[in-house]
Design an enzyme around this catalytic site. Structure first.
Site, mmCIF file in Angstrom:
data_model
loop_
_atom_site.group_PDB
_atom_site.id
_atom_site.type_symbol
_atom_site.label_atom_id
_atom_site.label_comp_id
_atom_site.label_asym_id
_atom_site.label_seq_id
_atom_site.Cartn_x
_atom_site.Cartn_y
_atom_site.Cartn_z
ATOM 1 N N PHE A 1 -11.325 -7.684 13.926
ATOM 2 C CA PHE A 1 -10.265 -8.114 13.012
ATOM 3 C C PHE A 1 -9.979 -7.023 11.978
ATOM 4 C CE2 PHE A 1 -8.932 -10.341 9.055
ATOM 5 C CZ PHE A 1 -7.665 -10.698 9.505
ATOM 6 N N GLN A 2 -8.731 -6.687 11.854
ATOM 7 C CA GLN A 2 -8.256 -5.645 10.933
ATOM 8 C C GLN A 2 -8.906 -4.291 11.176
ATOM 9 O OE1 GLN A 2 -8.215 -7.270 6.882
ATOM 10 N NE2 GLN A 2 -6.142 -8.004 7.327
ATOM 11 N N MET B 1 24.485 8.878 1.682
ATOM 12 C CA MET B 1 24.262 10.124 2.411
ATOM 13 C C MET B 1 24.556 9.942 3.899
ATOM 14 S SD MET B 1 23.754 13.204 1.904
ATOM 15 C CE MET B 1 22.801 13.816 0.513
ATOM 16 N N LYS C 1 -17.588 -1.138 6.149
ATOM 17 C CA LYS C 1 -18.062 -2.106 5.155
ATOM 18 C C LYS C 1 -19.583 -2.099 5.035
ATOM 19 C CE LYS C 1 -17.146 -6.797 3.617
ATOM 20 N NZ LYS C 1 -16.458 -8.072 3.908
ATOM 21 N N GLU D 1 0.814 -1.222 0.000
ATOM 22 C CA GLU D 1 0.000 0.000 0.000
ATOM 23 C C GLU D 1 0.848 1.273 0.000
ATOM 24 O OE1 GLU D 1 -0.569 -2.637 1.857
ATOM 25 O OE2 GLU D 1 -2.674 -3.236 1.640
HETATM 26 C C1 TPP Z 1 12.586 5.433 4.891
HETATM 27 C C2 TPP Z 1 13.878 6.094 5.239
HETATM 28 N N1 TPP Z 1 14.702 5.558 6.154
HETATM 29 C C3 TPP Z 1 15.877 6.147 6.447
HETATM 30 C C4 TPP Z 1 16.246 7.314 5.842
HETATM 31 C C5 TPP Z 1 17.562 7.996 6.190
HETATM 32 N N2 TPP Z 1 18.440 8.018 5.007
HETATM 33 C C6 TPP Z 1 18.566 9.129 4.225
HETATM 34 S S1 TPP Z 1 19.556 8.875 2.905
HETATM 35 C C7 TPP Z 1 19.875 7.303 3.370
HETATM 36 C C8 TPP Z 1 20.790 6.426 2.549
HETATM 37 C C9 TPP Z 1 20.265 6.153 1.200
HETATM 38 O O1 TPP Z 1 21.107 5.216 0.584
HETATM 39 P P1 TPP Z 1 21.009 4.957 -0.974
HETATM 40 O O2 TPP Z 1 19.618 4.707 -1.366
HETATM 41 O O3 TPP Z 1 21.988 3.898 -1.333
HETATM 42 O O4 TPP Z 1 21.422 6.355 -1.607
HETATM 43 P P2 TPP Z 1 22.840 7.085 -1.655
HETATM 44 O O5 TPP Z 1 22.866 8.099 -0.579
HETATM 45 O O6 TPP Z 1 23.901 6.040 -1.480
HETATM 46 O O7 TPP Z 1 22.892 7.712 -3.011
HETATM 47 C C10 TPP Z 1 19.210 6.978 4.556
HETATM 48 C C11 TPP Z 1 19.316 5.680 5.257
HETATM 49 C C12 TPP Z 1 15.335 7.874 4.909
HETATM 50 N N3 TPP Z 1 15.569 9.025 4.295
HETATM 51 N N4 TPP Z 1 14.183 7.237 4.600
#
Ligand code: TPP
Ligand code: MG
Lengths: 604, 175
Positions: free
Chosen positions: A134-135, A502, A184, A72
């Site tokens: 449920f749900q 990042m 529902k 979803e």
């Molecule tokens: C759902 C979620 N969890 C954690 C983060 C924190 N976060 C920001 S960038 C990142 C790393 C992303 O890695 P990747 O997709 O390999 O991209 P890159 O920075 O290597 O280009 C994380 C864990 C986030 N933005 N979103």
């Protein structure tokens, strides 16, 4: 603080409506009918017990395409991609309980980025509400803080009104997601259906027209400006393509420089000389310095986000600030402004142009020439430059090649979240609005792949590319299966640096190089994974093979997972560290000294 | 260039806001959730339907914050889809604020006499009387109720129940 009454055309009252406009049908049929009356053609959804009557009505319905996602969250992001690339609301249908809770990330994402969505959730029958059935979950309670508005439709005779209000609220004023939770039993019951023309909300009257006196003052300030800048945002995109046209016209008239937030890319063509590039944490040297040193800032449809302003106390200290926003609560929220204008971007820009012309205003040519000279000096810093390599693919190089090889096509770009997202924002040049879909406010990893599904659904013949990271794409990877099912030839272009890049960058710069849990261990073989889905998998390791592989990706009429193996140690610059000022950017060291990228590489 | 700006102040002010809202399910949760979600204070909150025909309720909130925060609170309340209007009484300075409290005092002898005497001075009415206790009903602005409670404390104060503030404008106009 009465809300302005600016919506046109009061609706007929139900009592005065002709009989033909009111029809008896079941709640489930009303849902389908309301969607059609609202001009909906696509729904992104996933069935379950509490929405079976609606799925049954859908089975018989014509003219509505249902896209079956694999999660979803994917449905909501796909609807966001659809909405952002078309300007129409995205529609989602999910079941109660886990269906609704899985939608929460997407709802929050859409709220933060002001994306119009109508999300319909099934609910347990009314007599079971509150019994831990449920749900069952408290969907309106859970989604209250992550929607613009939401409803629990307990009475079938209220359902059509609620559905039409839902569309009105999602799409007008500052757009946003709404949820209609439908038990529902209400879906089974028969009641009176009212068409959209019979519905007018009791209180909701977004203010669209700007105060003209303020527009006149704004134009006068602009004419006197010595070092002006347009700071534009997603509000220009959300206001519709006309706003982007008017922005171009206003820049033609004034000759002022333009920068934009991440959300606003494409509203102003990146090819024009007035374009300074994106501003903010990973913005260009010229954009951030111009923001810092300007004397008149004209903020159009942006909201002074912390990723844009850096340290508030040091944000553009000497400027007079004009802030145009459709949402009054954004004015003076974090940054005090001198001239607030509450109104729709299109209407406000139109009035600004009208008064600029009517007042025979001229920009201060001499001052502006000095300003452009200064900006020219900042530009020579070439802040997006990187140290090229003949042996490894630099992520910046990959984006540049992707752009060069696709720029002559009708291309739509979505992204995941991380370094790749920022490199894409910095380097991919957008000329038109609605071509760039990225998770700005919430920064949701896993956004881009399902968003690409939604974009491709709306634009079957366009080239739709998700610029991703190897970590992000694994969050919603299963939507590859959706892409296969609906013949959507989306291109997932993964800048695979084997790191949550990042996170690694922040750990390198701010946490002493302690790379705690940011290495992407046990990565799948993305090529084989693509094949398992029935898609095409491609891999590039060397800069020399990149162009051919990208061309191959474009030519394949199937979903493609492109594993682009890039330098794992590259950092994204410029960067304003959190809490620093615009003129305290960290720039890439590319000419001399130990480049951060080299130092980082040794640690891999 | 900054002289046109609203003065930035760190001074925390107390403001009474009233919000006229549609009386639909969950409306109070929206308002309370807005305050908790954005970290605003609620010192008191009252809500009741004021027009059953129009299905509207008036919510009165006493809150505190810097002028900038108060301005944000007003704007955020105004943004709720269910909101008809928001009035800031402290800024408008044309409002009347009243609160009611029930104050229970137990004691005998001199303290009991003194409590009754004080109540009389404050126009607080005994609404329940036993040989050893009173329940006083007192109405007034919150500061008056505060002082009454402070006076009752040494005289055998047992329990307090306050309604929170209700506010309305002076003069013939509607809010
Ligand atoms: C759902 C979620 N969890 C954690 C983060 C924190 N976060 C920001 S960038 C990142 C790393 C992303 O890695 P990747 O997709 O390999 O991209 P890159 O920075 O290597 O280009 C994380 C864990 C986030 N933005 N979103
Ligand atoms: Mg990565």
């Amino acid at each position: 603080m009465d809300k302005d009454d600016t919506l046109q055309g009061a609706a007929l009252t139900a009592e005065a409506a002709p009989e033909s406009m009111i029809q008896a049908m079941t709640g489930a049929e009303m849902v389908i009918r309301a969607l059609k009356d609202q001009g909906v053609t696509h729904i992104f959804g996933y069935p379950g017990g509490a929405v079976l009557p609606i799925y049954d009505a859908l089975f018989k319905a014509e003219g509505l395409v249902h896209v079956l996602v694999r999660h979803e969250q994917g449905a909501v992001h796909a609807a966001e991609g659809y909405a952002r690339s078309t300007g129409k609301p995205g529609v989602v249908l999910v079941t109660s309980g886990p269906g609704a809770t899985n939608a929460v990330t997407g709802l929050t994402d859409a709220l933060m980025d002001s994306i119009p969505l109508v999300v319909l959730t099934g609910q347990v029958p009314t007599h079971l509400i509150g019994t831990d059935a449920f749900q069952e979950c408290d969907t309106v309670g859970i989604t209250r803080p992550c929607t613009k508005h939401n409803w629990l439709a307990r009475d079938v005779n209220e359902l059509s009104r609620i559905l039409h209000e839902a569309f009105q609220i999602a799409t007008t004023g500052r757009p946003g997601p709404v949820v209609v939770d439908i038990p529902k039993d209400v879906q089974f019951q028969t009641g009176a259906y009212h068409g959209p023309e019979l519905v007018r909300h009791r209180t909701y009257r977004p203010r669209l027209d700007p105060d003209l006196g303020s527009v006149v003052r704004a134009v006068e300030m602009m004419a006197k400006a010595q070092r002006p800048i347009f700071y534009t945002g997603g509000g220009i995109i959300n206001s519709g393509p006309e706003a982007s046209k008017l922005l171009r016209e206003l820049v033609d008239l004034t000759g002022f420089p333009v920068t934009s937030t991440l959300m606003g890319l494409g509203a102003f063509p990146a090819s024009r000389p007035e374009w300074l590039g994106m501003l903010g944490m990973h913005g260009t040297f010229e954009a951030n310095n111009a923001m810092h040193d300007c004397d008149v800032m004209i903020c159009l449809g942006a909201r002074f986000d912390d990723r844009v302003t850096g340290r508030i106390s040091a944000f553009s200290p000497g400027s007079t600030k004009i802030h145009v926003d459709i949402d009054a609560s954004q004015i003076n929220k974090t940054v005090r402004v001198d001239l607030p204008i509450v109104g729709d971007a299109t209407r406000t820009l139109r009035e600004m142009i009208r008064f600029w012309k009517a007042g025979r205003h001229q920009a201060d040519k001499a001052a502006l020439a000095d300003w452009w000279k200064q900006i020219g000096q900042w530009r020579t810093r070439n802040s997006l430059a990187y140290r090229p390599s003949g042996t490894v693919i630099k992520p910046q190089y990959a984006i540049d090649r992707l752009y060069e090889l696709t720029k002559d096509r009708e291309v739509y770009v979505t992204t995941e979240v991380g370094q790749h997202q920022m490199w894409a924002a910095q380097r991919f040049k957008f000329e038109e609005p609605n071509r760039w879909m990225t998770s700005g406010g919430l920064g949701t990893m896993g956004y881009g792949l399902p968003a690409a599904v939604g974009v491709q659904m709306a634009h079957p013949d366009a080239l739709v590319i998700d610029i991703g990271g190897e970590a992000s794409v694994q969050m919603t990877m299963q939507e590859m299966s959706t892409a296969m099912q609906y013949d959507l030839p989306i291109k997932i272009f993964i800048l695979n640096n084997e790191y949550m890049g990042m996170v690694r960058q922040w750990q390198e710069l701010l946490h002493g190089g302690r790379y705690s849990h940011s290495y992407s261990e046990a990565l799948p073989d993305f090529v084989k994974l693509a094949e398992a889905f029935g898609c095409v998998g491609l891999r590039a390791d060397k800069p020399q093979e990149l162009d051919d592989k990208i061309r191959e990706m474009i030519d394949v009429k199937k979903p493609v997972l492109f594993d682009c193996r890039v330098d794992p140690a590259e950092n994204c610059f410029p960067m304003i560290p959190s809490g620093a000022a615009h003129n305290e950017m960290i720039l890439a060291e590319i000419d001399d000294g130990p480049a951060i990228s080299e130092a980082g590489k040794m640690l891999v | 260039m900054h002289d046109t700006k609203v003065k930035l102040s760190d001074v925390v002010e107390r403001h009474t806001l009233t919000v006229l809202v549609d009386n639909e399910a969950g409306v109070l949760a929206r308002v309370v959730g807005l305050f908790s979600g954005r970290g605003y204070n609620i010192e008191s909150l009252t809500v009741a339907e004021v027009d059953p025909m129009a299905r509207t309720s008036r919510i009165t909130i006493v809150t505190s914050g810097t002028p900038q925060v108060i301005e944000q609170i007003e704007a955020q309340l105004g943004r709720l889809v269910v909101t008809h209007n928001v009035t800031n009484w402290t800024a408008a300075e044309a409002g009347i604020e009243r609160e009611m409290a029930l104050v229970k005092v137990a004691g005998t002898g001199e303290k009991r006499v003194e409590a009754l005497r004080m109540a009389d001075a404050f126009r607080a009415r005994p609404v329940d009387t036993t040989h050893t206790s009173f329940v006083f009903e007192i109405t007034g602005n919150p500061a008056k109720i505060d002082s009454f409670i402070e006076l009752m404390r040494p005289l055998g104060l047992v329990d307090i129940s306050r309604t929170g503030v209700a506010a309305i404008s002076r003069g013939p106009e509607a809010m």
